[in-house]
Design a protein around this motif. Structure first.
Motif, PDB file in Angstrom:
ATOM      1  N   TRP A  60     -47.810   9.761 -48.451  1.00 50.47           N
ATOM      2  CA  TRP A  60     -47.467   9.708 -49.929  1.00 50.47           C
ATOM      3  C   TRP A  60     -46.378   8.716 -50.205  1.00 50.47           C
ATOM      4  N   ASP A  61     -45.482   9.091 -49.346  1.00 53.23           N
ATOM      5  CA  ASP A  61     -44.214   7.911 -49.557  1.00 53.23           C
ATOM      6  C   ASP A  61     -44.607   6.596 -49.142  1.00 53.23           C
ATOM      7  N   THR A  72     -47.476   5.355 -49.220  1.00 53.66           N
ATOM      8  CA  THR A  72     -48.264   4.811 -50.449  1.00 53.66           C
ATOM      9  C   THR A  72     -47.498   4.255 -51.673  1.00 53.66           C
ATOM     10  N   LYS A  73     -46.523   5.009 -52.240  1.00 58.31           N
ATOM     11  CA  LYS A  73     -45.726   4.824 -53.284  1.00 58.31           C
ATOM     12  C   LYS A  73     -44.823   3.605 -52.976  1.00 58.31           C
ATOM     13  N   ASN A  74     -44.249   3.436 -51.825  1.00 61.85           N
ATOM     14  CA  ASN A  74     -43.614   2.398 -51.622  1.00 61.85           C
ATOM     15  C   ASN A  74     -44.287   0.920 -51.737  1.00 61.85           C
ATOM     16  N   MET A 114     -47.039   0.666 -53.560  1.00 64.47           N
ATOM     17  CA  MET A 114     -47.567   0.520 -54.821  1.00 64.47           C
ATOM     18  C   MET A 114     -46.227  -0.203 -55.684  1.00 64.47           C
ATOM     19  N   SER A 115     -45.126   0.560 -55.223  1.00 69.06           N
ATOM     20  CA  SER A 115     -43.889  -0.127 -56.160  1.00 69.06           C
ATOM     21  C   SER A 115     -43.600  -1.676 -55.938  1.00 69.06           C
ATOM     22  N   TRP A 124     -51.875  -1.254 -51.411  1.00 62.66           N
ATOM     23  CA  TRP A 124     -51.729   0.054 -51.447  1.00 62.66           C
ATOM     24  C   TRP A 124     -52.797   0.948 -51.817  1.00 62.66           C
ATOM     25  N   GLY A 177     -53.097   4.167 -49.747  1.00 59.82           N
ATOM     26  CA  GLY A 177     -53.385   5.308 -50.574  1.00 59.82           C
ATOM     27  C   GLY A 177     -54.762   6.503 -49.763  1.00 59.82           C
TER      28      GLY A 177
END
Length: 172
Positions: free
Chosen positions: A111-112, A114-116, A118-119, A134, A138
């Motif tokens: 999850w981290d 993927t978040k990175n 996406m950001s 991403w 994900g």
């Protein structure tokens, strides 16, 4: 609880059947890409990246479907000689001690990851490659979540003797 576990398996099976069509699409795309490259001398970076995206979808989302149908390859040569009760014990212990901790770890860290991605709106490192890398990243937490849910359902079904695993060892 048993019907809930059965419903989970039905949902995972439905996802697996839909995702299985990505194999056919992947095969056609690979043949098309090879023909373009070797017959016409053309390359398309976006097509090449899309092959990796399709492969990632097939692999990650197909894992839980494979678990639902006991299709993972076993390397334990002793397992095939166990009684159904012993197989159930081995399966519950394997799921509880190895599968659940591994995929909980992958869910948490995926999850981290993927978040990175996406950001920064990460895309393919290849020039003119596919955007939204991403989305592929994900798939890691999504497939981990599906495997965790399927693992719990599997344990419930084994405890309730609704699912005895096959006596034949797959992949042998």
């Amino acid at each position: 609880m048993n019907s809930f576990a059965s419903r989970i398996e039905n949902i995972v099976t439905a996802i697996g059947k839909v995702v299985s069509w990505s194999i056919a699409v992947l095969l056609v795309a690979i043949v098309f890409q090879v023909l373009m490259r070797y017959a016409l001398g053309l390359t398309n970076t976006m097509l090449e990246d899309s092959l990796w995206y399709l492969f990632a979808i097939t692999l990650t989302l197909g894992l839980s479907y494979t678990m639902t149908h006991d299709g993972h390859v076993r390397v334990d040569f002793l397992y095939q000689h166990y009684s159904p009760k012993t197989k159930s014990i081995v399966d519950v212990l394997g799921i509880a001690l190895f599968v659940i901790p591994l995929y909980a770890f992958l869910l948490w860290h995926g999850w981290d990851y993927t978040k990175n991605s996406m950001s920064i709106n990460e895309s393919s490192p290849n020039p003119s490659g596919m955007p939204w890398l991403w989305v592929v990243k994900g798939l890691l937490p999504l497939s981990s979540l599906l495997l965790l849910i399927e693992s719990v359902a599997r344990i419930v079904l084994i405890f309730n003797n609704r699912r005895t695993l096959s006596t034949e060892v797959h992949g042998s």
